[in-house]
Each structure stands twice: as structure tokens, then as C-alpha cells.
Scaffold this motif. Structure first.
Motif, PDB file in Angstrom:
ATOM      1  N   SER A 336       0.830  -1.204   0.000  1.00 26.61           N
ATOM      2  CA  SER A 336       0.000   0.000   0.000  1.00 26.61           C
ATOM      3  C   SER A 336       0.869   1.260   0.000  1.00 26.61           C
ATOM      4  CB  SER A 336      -0.936  -0.004   1.217  1.00 26.61           C
ATOM      5  OG  SER A 336      -0.215   0.173   2.424  1.00 26.61           O
ATOM      6  N   ILE A 337       2.035   1.177   0.644  1.00 21.93           N
ATOM      7  CA  ILE A 337       2.964   2.312   0.657  1.00 21.93           C
ATOM      8  C   ILE A 337       3.634   2.466  -0.702  1.00 21.93           C
ATOM      9  CG2 ILE A 337       5.096   3.206   1.674  1.00 21.93           C
ATOM     10  CD1 ILE A 337       4.302   1.782   4.281  1.00 21.93           C
ATOM     11  N   ILE A 338       4.068   1.340  -1.270  1.00 20.34           N
ATOM     12  CA  ILE A 338       4.744   1.370  -2.575  1.00 20.34           C
ATOM     13  C   ILE A 338       3.795   1.838  -3.679  1.00 20.34           C
ATOM     14  CG2 ILE A 338       5.839  -0.064  -4.353  1.00 20.34           C
ATOM     15  CD1 ILE A 338       6.862  -1.865  -2.066  1.00 20.34           C
ATOM     16  N   ASN A 339       2.574   1.273  -3.672  1.00 21.40           N
ATOM     17  CA  ASN A 339       1.612   1.577  -4.731  1.00 21.40           C
ATOM     18  C   ASN A 339       0.727   2.778  -4.428  1.00 21.40           C
ATOM     19  OD1 ASN A 339       2.547  -0.725  -6.084  1.00 21.40           O
ATOM     20  ND2 ASN A 339       1.020  -2.056  -5.100  1.00 21.40           N
ATOM     21  N   LYS A 340       0.913   3.339  -3.205  1.00 19.57           N
ATOM     22  CA  LYS A 340       0.079   4.465  -2.751  1.00 19.57           C
ATOM     23  C   LYS A 340      -1.401   4.108  -2.881  1.00 19.57           C
ATOM     24  CE  LYS A 340       3.528   7.985  -3.897  1.00 19.57           C
ATOM     25  NZ  LYS A 340       3.854   9.220  -4.657  1.00 19.57           N
ATOM     26  N   SER A 341      -1.720   2.931  -2.354  1.00 23.75           N
ATOM     27  CA  SER A 341      -3.082   2.408  -2.472  1.00 23.75           C
ATOM     28  C   SER A 341      -3.650   2.103  -1.090  1.00 23.75           C
ATOM     29  CB  SER A 341      -3.091   1.144  -3.331  1.00 23.75           C
ATOM     30  OG  SER A 341      -2.210   0.174  -2.776  1.00 23.75           O
ATOM     31  N   ASN A 342      -4.894   1.624  -1.063  1.00 17.11           N
ATOM     32  CA  ASN A 342      -5.564   1.284   0.183  1.00 17.11           C
ATOM     33  C   ASN A 342      -5.091  -0.080   0.672  1.00 17.11           C
ATOM     34  OD1 ASN A 342      -7.784   0.059   1.884  1.00 17.11           O
ATOM     35  ND2 ASN A 342      -8.602   2.120   1.635  1.00 17.11           N
ATOM     36  N   ILE A 343      -4.702  -0.145   1.942  1.00 17.98           N
ATOM     37  CA  ILE A 343      -4.176  -1.399   2.486  1.00 17.98           C
ATOM     38  C   ILE A 343      -5.213  -2.529   2.434  1.00 17.98           C
ATOM     39  CG2 ILE A 343      -4.786  -0.779   4.861  1.00 17.98           C
ATOM     40  CD1 ILE A 343      -2.313  -2.321   5.789  1.00 17.98           C
ATOM     41  N   LYS A 344      -6.485  -2.188   2.605  1.00 19.64           N
ATOM     42  CA  LYS A 344      -7.549  -3.198   2.571  1.00 19.64           C
ATOM     43  C   LYS A 344      -7.658  -3.816   1.180  1.00 19.64           C
ATOM     44  CE  LYS A 344     -10.311  -1.148   6.283  1.00 19.64           C
ATOM     45  NZ  LYS A 344     -11.629  -0.553   6.644  1.00 19.64           N
ATOM     46  N   ASN A 345      -7.516  -2.987   0.138  1.00 15.30           N
ATOM     47  CA  ASN A 345      -7.578  -3.501  -1.230  1.00 15.30           C
ATOM     48  C   ASN A 345      -6.391  -4.400  -1.535  1.00 15.30           C
ATOM     49  OD1 ASN A 345      -9.961  -2.114  -1.753  1.00 15.30           O
ATOM     50  ND2 ASN A 345      -8.902  -0.304  -2.581  1.00 15.30           N
ATOM     51  N   GLU A 346      -5.215  -4.014  -1.042  1.00 15.54           N
ATOM     52  CA  GLU A 346      -4.017  -4.842  -1.260  1.00 15.54           C
ATOM     53  C   GLU A 346      -4.173  -6.183  -0.538  1.00 15.54           C
ATOM     54  OE1 GLU A 346      -1.707  -4.314  -3.274  1.00 15.54           O
ATOM     55  OE2 GLU A 346      -1.785  -2.160  -3.690  1.00 15.54           O
ATOM     56  N   PHE A 347      -4.691  -6.132   0.683  1.00 14.99           N
ATOM     57  CA  PHE A 347      -4.870  -7.375   1.433  1.00 14.99           C
ATOM     58  C   PHE A 347      -5.914  -8.266   0.779  1.00 14.99           C
ATOM     59  CE2 PHE A 347      -6.741  -9.962   4.851  1.00 14.99           C
ATOM     60  CZ  PHE A 347      -5.598 -10.592   5.328  1.00 14.99           C
ATOM     61  N   LYS A 348      -6.969  -7.673   0.214  1.00 18.90           N
ATOM     62  CA  LYS A 348      -8.007  -8.454  -0.464  1.00 18.90           C
ATOM     63  C   LYS A 348      -7.419  -9.238  -1.635  1.00 18.90           C
ATOM     64  CE  LYS A 348     -12.473  -7.980  -2.822  1.00 18.90           C
ATOM     65  NZ  LYS A 348     -13.523  -7.036  -3.269  1.00 18.90           N
ATOM     66  N   LYS A 349      -6.528  -8.594  -2.398  1.00 22.38           N
ATOM     67  CA  LYS A 349      -5.893  -9.276  -3.530  1.00 22.38           C
ATOM     68  C   LYS A 349      -5.033 -10.447  -3.036  1.00 22.38           C
ATOM     69  CE  LYS A 349      -5.585  -5.024  -6.288  1.00 22.38           C
ATOM     70  NZ  LYS A 349      -4.651  -4.038  -6.876  1.00 22.38           N
ATOM     71  N   LEU A 350      -4.257 -10.174  -1.999  1.00 23.47           N
ATOM     72  CA  LEU A 350      -3.380 -11.219  -1.452  1.00 23.47           C
ATOM     73  C   LEU A 350      -4.190 -12.369  -0.853  1.00 23.47           C
ATOM     74  CD1 LEU A 350      -0.711  -8.977   0.324  1.00 23.47           C
ATOM     75  CD2 LEU A 350      -0.443 -10.220  -1.837  1.00 23.47           C
ATOM     76  N   ALA A 351      -5.266 -12.044  -0.153  1.00 24.62           N
ATOM     77  CA  ALA A 351      -6.101 -13.073   0.467  1.00 24.62           C
ATOM     78  C   ALA A 351      -6.739 -13.965  -0.590  1.00 24.62           C
ATOM     79  CB  ALA A 351      -7.184 -12.425   1.328  1.00 24.62           C
ATOM     80  N   GLY A 352      -7.186 -13.368  -1.688  1.00 24.55           N
ATOM     81  CA  GLY A 352      -7.782 -14.149  -2.770  1.00 24.55           C
ATOM     82  C   GLY A 352      -6.787 -15.128  -3.361  1.00 24.55           C
ATOM     83  N   GLN A 353      -5.537 -14.661  -3.549  1.00 21.81           N
ATOM     84  CA  GLN A 353      -4.493 -15.543  -4.077  1.00 21.81           C
ATOM     85  C   GLN A 353      -4.163 -16.658  -3.084  1.00 21.81           C
ATOM     86  OE1 GLN A 353      -1.016 -13.370  -5.528  1.00 21.81           O
ATOM     87  NE2 GLN A 353      -2.322 -11.659  -6.146  1.00 21.81           N
ATOM     88  N   LYS A 354      -4.102 -16.288  -1.813  1.00 15.77           N
ATOM     89  CA  LYS A 354      -3.774 -17.260  -0.763  1.00 15.77           C
ATOM     90  C   LYS A 354      -4.831 -18.363  -0.677  1.00 15.77           C
ATOM     91  CE  LYS A 354      -2.043 -18.723   3.278  1.00 15.77           C
ATOM     92  NZ  LYS A 354      -0.730 -19.347   3.455  1.00 15.77           N
ATOM     93  N   VAL A 355      -6.099 -17.968  -0.744  1.00 16.70           N
ATOM     94  CA  VAL A 355      -7.191 -18.953  -0.690  1.00 16.70           C
ATOM     95  C   VAL A 355      -7.128 -19.883  -1.903  1.00 16.70           C
ATOM     96  CG1 VAL A 355      -9.688 -19.219  -0.864  1.00 16.70           C
ATOM     97  CG2 VAL A 355      -8.728 -17.567   0.739  1.00 16.70           C
ATOM     98  N   LEU A 356      -6.815 -19.340  -3.068  1.00 12.61           N
ATOM     99  CA  LEU A 356      -6.688 -20.167  -4.277  1.00 12.61           C
ATOM    100  C   LEU A 356      -5.558 -21.173  -4.127  1.00 12.61           C
ATOM    101  CD1 LEU A 356      -7.386 -20.780  -7.281  1.00 12.61           C
ATOM    102  CD2 LEU A 356      -5.694 -19.026  -7.889  1.00 12.61           C
ATOM    103  N   VAL A 357      -4.386 -20.675  -3.697  1.00  9.97           N
ATOM    104  CA  VAL A 357      -3.197 -21.524  -3.569  1.00  9.97           C
ATOM    105  C   VAL A 357      -3.408 -22.636  -2.543  1.00  9.97           C
ATOM    106  CG1 VAL A 357      -0.818 -21.515  -2.706  1.00  9.97           C
ATOM    107  CG2 VAL A 357      -1.542 -19.811  -4.364  1.00  9.97           C
ATOM    108  N   SER A 358      -4.096 -22.333  -1.447  1.00 10.48           N
ATOM    109  CA  SER A 358      -4.313 -23.322  -0.388  1.00 10.48           C
ATOM    110  C   SER A 358      -5.569 -24.153  -0.603  1.00 10.48           C
ATOM    111  CB  SER A 358      -4.405 -22.615   0.979  1.00 10.48           C
ATOM    112  OG  SER A 358      -3.243 -21.883   1.255  1.00 10.48           O
TER     113      SER A 358
END
Length: 393
Positions: A336-358
Motif C-alpha cells: 500500500s505504501i509502494i503503490n500508494k493504495s488502500n491497504i484493505k484492497n491490497e490485502f483483499k488481492k493477497l487473500a484471494g491468491q492465498k485462498v486459491l493456492v491453499s
């Protein structure tokens, strides 16, 4: 850091993320393994059940077996054996019981000599779990015999409607009681060995060596071959995993449960006839392999495939492990700091990938392995029996 960002996700991603996060704990391993093994083994057997006897004994066996295997080591090891065998230790020494042998090598030699035999005693005393699983297969035979008055697998699997052979029933009953008695006697000997290790281990070199073999067989038996040592330690060590200082089921304990339990599967099947033995022979190696390591291999292979095509790189490490949700929360903050974006949106993307991988490997075990193997074995059991009848005519 608590994984507070999970609660900002919308359903069903929040529910899936919480489940995957729970799996990452040692206690979660037992619970998730219970669900996965029940899905892999019981649900397909219920779906393909061939009679009320077949349904009842599968429900009896799978539920009792899974509960014992996945919760027994933690309860028996943490709540019972640890308290019993750690009497006489001070608080700091009691905490060392949850440390691995490798970690104990860094402690003072006199402390290590004191703790290692106690750890081995705790591990050895929990061999009650695989021996109980071994006995469950014979208890299942007794259950079906006493409740439904049947011991002929052809009748139980609805292959034939034969009149029950009383002598065969007596044979099945005698064999079951004998094998359960042998398991009980063997556990009595192991319990005696546990007491010996805990009480005399710190002063006897031979007991120290035996303790180290129990806890880390690879390091003791093939110390000059790191690859083989790692394999033996992973699949044959009877030491516990540790989660926040508490004992939890390890891969080696799971291997012991599957292999020793497998002896019970084959023996109890042979007692009830050739068809039962052949069905077990066609099913158990596949399911047993998947439970011990096949699921892990599929998981790693799936991550390699995703990585090859450039998917989910943020949640796949170089060694093809996956960051925990706690680590993902930190990563989301950095992104969120690097992309100057919302931390919740960044976490949502990561969580979606994590759920897929697991999630995909987890569901594969339940949906594909379980139903495919159950359907296949039932089909070939009936086909073998039909071919046998045709050849006999």
C-alpha cells in the motif's frame, strides 16, 4: 500481529480466509486434517455405500479413527503424558519439552540429558494412538458381527445373499479379540519403556541413544547423509510439533498412524474373505499415500504450475511454501505504501491468491481423491466378483 484485516473481507472470501488461517496453526492442522480425511474417506463411502451394514461400519470406523488420529496425539501428549512425565522438572525445564532435539543440542549437556528421555517417553506413550487405530478395524468387525450378525463380506457389500457361516463368524470374532489383545499387550510394553526412559534415561547412555532415535532417527542413524536424515526425521520421528509451546501432531506421528493402522485394515479384511482383502489392497495404498505425503506433493506441484505461468507470485515463496496470513498483512501494508493504495484492497488481492493456492489442493483431496477412489474400488470389487462367478459356471 493479529490478522485483523481478514474481518474487512466480504463473504465468502472472509470465511475461506479464516479457515485457511486456522489451518496454519498446529491445532488447525488436526482440525483441517480431520475434515479433509473425513471428506476423502467417509463422504465417498457414505455416497457409495452398498448396504446398511456397509454404511454403519464405515461411519463407525472413519469417525472414531479420525477423531483418535487427529486429536489423540495432542490430547494424550499435551494434556496427559506431558504432565505425568514432567513431574520433578522446574518451570524452565518443562518449557524445554516443546523444543526439538536440534534446539536442545544448543542447551547445556546436563539439561539435554535430562529432557531428551522425557520427550522420548512422552512420544512413546502416545503410540497408543496408532495401536488404537489398528484395533479399530477389528472392533469394526465385531461391531458388524454383534449388531447385524454378519461377517461375510459378500453379504455386507451386497455381492451375494449367502447364509452366514457360524464357524466363519466365530473365526472372525476370535481373530478380532486376539489382535486387540496383542495391541493392548504391546502398548503395555511401550508404556513400560516410557516409564523406564523417563526415570532412568538421564543416567544411561543406551537410553539416551534410544531416545534420540525415537525423536530424530535420521540424525542418529544416517547422520552422514543429510537428504536421508531429513526424510527419516520428517516421516518417522515420533516427536511432536510445537505450537506456542504446546504439543501437536507431527508428520511422523501421522505416518505411524497410517502404517500401523494399515496393518489392521489388511488383517481385518483378510478375516472376512478374499473380496474384502482385494478391495482394501486396491484402496488403502492410494488413500494412505495421499494422507501422508500425496497431498503435500500435489500442493507443491500446483504452486509450481502457478508460478510457472506467473500467477499468485505474491503468495508463493521461493521454496514453494506460502506466507501466513499474518505475513500477508505485513506485505499488504508494504504494498500500500509502494503503490500508494488502500491497504484493505491490497490485502483483499493477497487473500484471494492465498485462498486459491491453499484451497485447490485441499478440495482436490476431498472431491477427486476421495470420490474417485471409493467409486473405483466399489466398481472393481463388483466386477471381480462377477468375473469370478462367470468363471465358476
Amino acid at each position: 500481529m493479529s490478522v485483523s484485516l481478514i474481518n474487512t473481507l466480504s463473504n465468502p472470501l472472509r470465511t475461506a480466509s479464516k479457515f485457511v488461517s486456522y489451518q496454519e496453526s498446529a491445532s488447525g492442522l488436526s482440525a483441517s486434517r480431520l475434515i479433509q480425511d473425513t471428506g476423502t474417506c467417509l463422504a465417498p463411502k457414505v455416497t457409495f455405500s452398498r448396504s446398511k451394514e456397509d454404511l454403519a461400519e464405515n461411519v463407525f470406523l472413519e469417525l472414531s479413527e479420525n477423531a483418535i488420529v487427529y486429536f489423540g496425539p495432542a490430547i494424550l501428549g499435551e494434556k496427559v503424558a506431558r504432565k505425568v512425565f514432567s513431574r520433578g522438572l522446574n518451570l524452565k525445564e518443562k518449557e524445554l519439552i516443546a523444543k526439538s532435539l536440534k534446539e536442545l543440542n544448543c542447551t547445556a549437556p546436563n539439561i539435554k540429558k535430562k529432557i531428551v528421555p522425557i520427550k522420548a517417553a512422552i512420544a512413546l506413550s502416545t503410540m497408543l494412538i496408532p495401536l488404537a487405530e489398528f484395533s479399530l478395524s477389528y472392533l469394526k468387525n465385531l461391531f458388524t458381527l454383534k449388531v447385524f450378525k454378519k461377517s461375510d463380506f459378500q453379504n455386507i457389500a451386497s455381492l451375494e445373499k449367502n447364509e452366514e457361516d457360524k464357524e466363519q463368524q466365530r473365526k472372525v470374532e476370535r481373530s478380532a479379540k486376539q489382535k486387540i489383545g496383542i495391541a493392548a499387550a504391546l502398548y503395555g510394553a511401550l508404556l513400560g519403556a516410557s516409564i523406564l526412559l523417563a526415570s532412568k534415561g538421564k543416567d544411561a547412555k543406551i537410553l539416551q541413544n534410544l531416545s534420540e532415535i525415537i525423536l530424530a532417527p535420521g540424525d542418529k542413524l544416517v547422520k552422514n547423509n543429510k537428504k536421508r536424515a531429513k526424510f527419516l526425521n520428517k516421516y518417522f520421528s515420533q516427536d511432536f510439533n510445537s505450537e506456542n509451546g504446546k504439543l501437536a501432531m507431527s508428520k511422523g506421528q501421522l505416518t505411524a498412524c497410517v502404517t500401523i493402522g494399515g496393518l489392521g485394515y489388511f488383517g481385518s479384511s483378510a478375516d472376512r474373505g478374499k473380496e474384502n482383502l482385494l478391495e482394501t489392497t486396491s484402496r488403502f495404498p492410494l488413500v494412505g499415500f495421499y494422507i501422508i505425503t500425496g497431498g503435500e506433493l500435489f500442493d507443491k506441484g500446483f504452486k509450481k504450475l502457478l508460478n510457472k505461468f506467473g500467477y499468485c507470485k505474491d503468495v508463493i515463496n521461493e521454496d514453494f511454501s506460502s506466507p501466513s496470513f499474518k505475513e500477508l498483512e505485513t506485505k499488504a501494508k508494504e504494498l500500500s505504501i509502494i503503490n500508494k493504495s488502500n491497504i484493505k484492497n491490497e490485502f483483499k488481492k493477497l487473500a484471494g491468491q492465498k485462498v486459491l493456492v491453499s484451497g485447490v489442493p485441499y478440495l482436490f483431496g476431498i472431491g477427486i481423491m476421495g470420490f474417485f477412489v471409493a467409486g473405483m474400488t466399489n466398481y472393481f470389487t463388483r466386477k471381480r466378483h462377477k468375473n469370478f462367478i462367470q468363471k465358476s459356471c
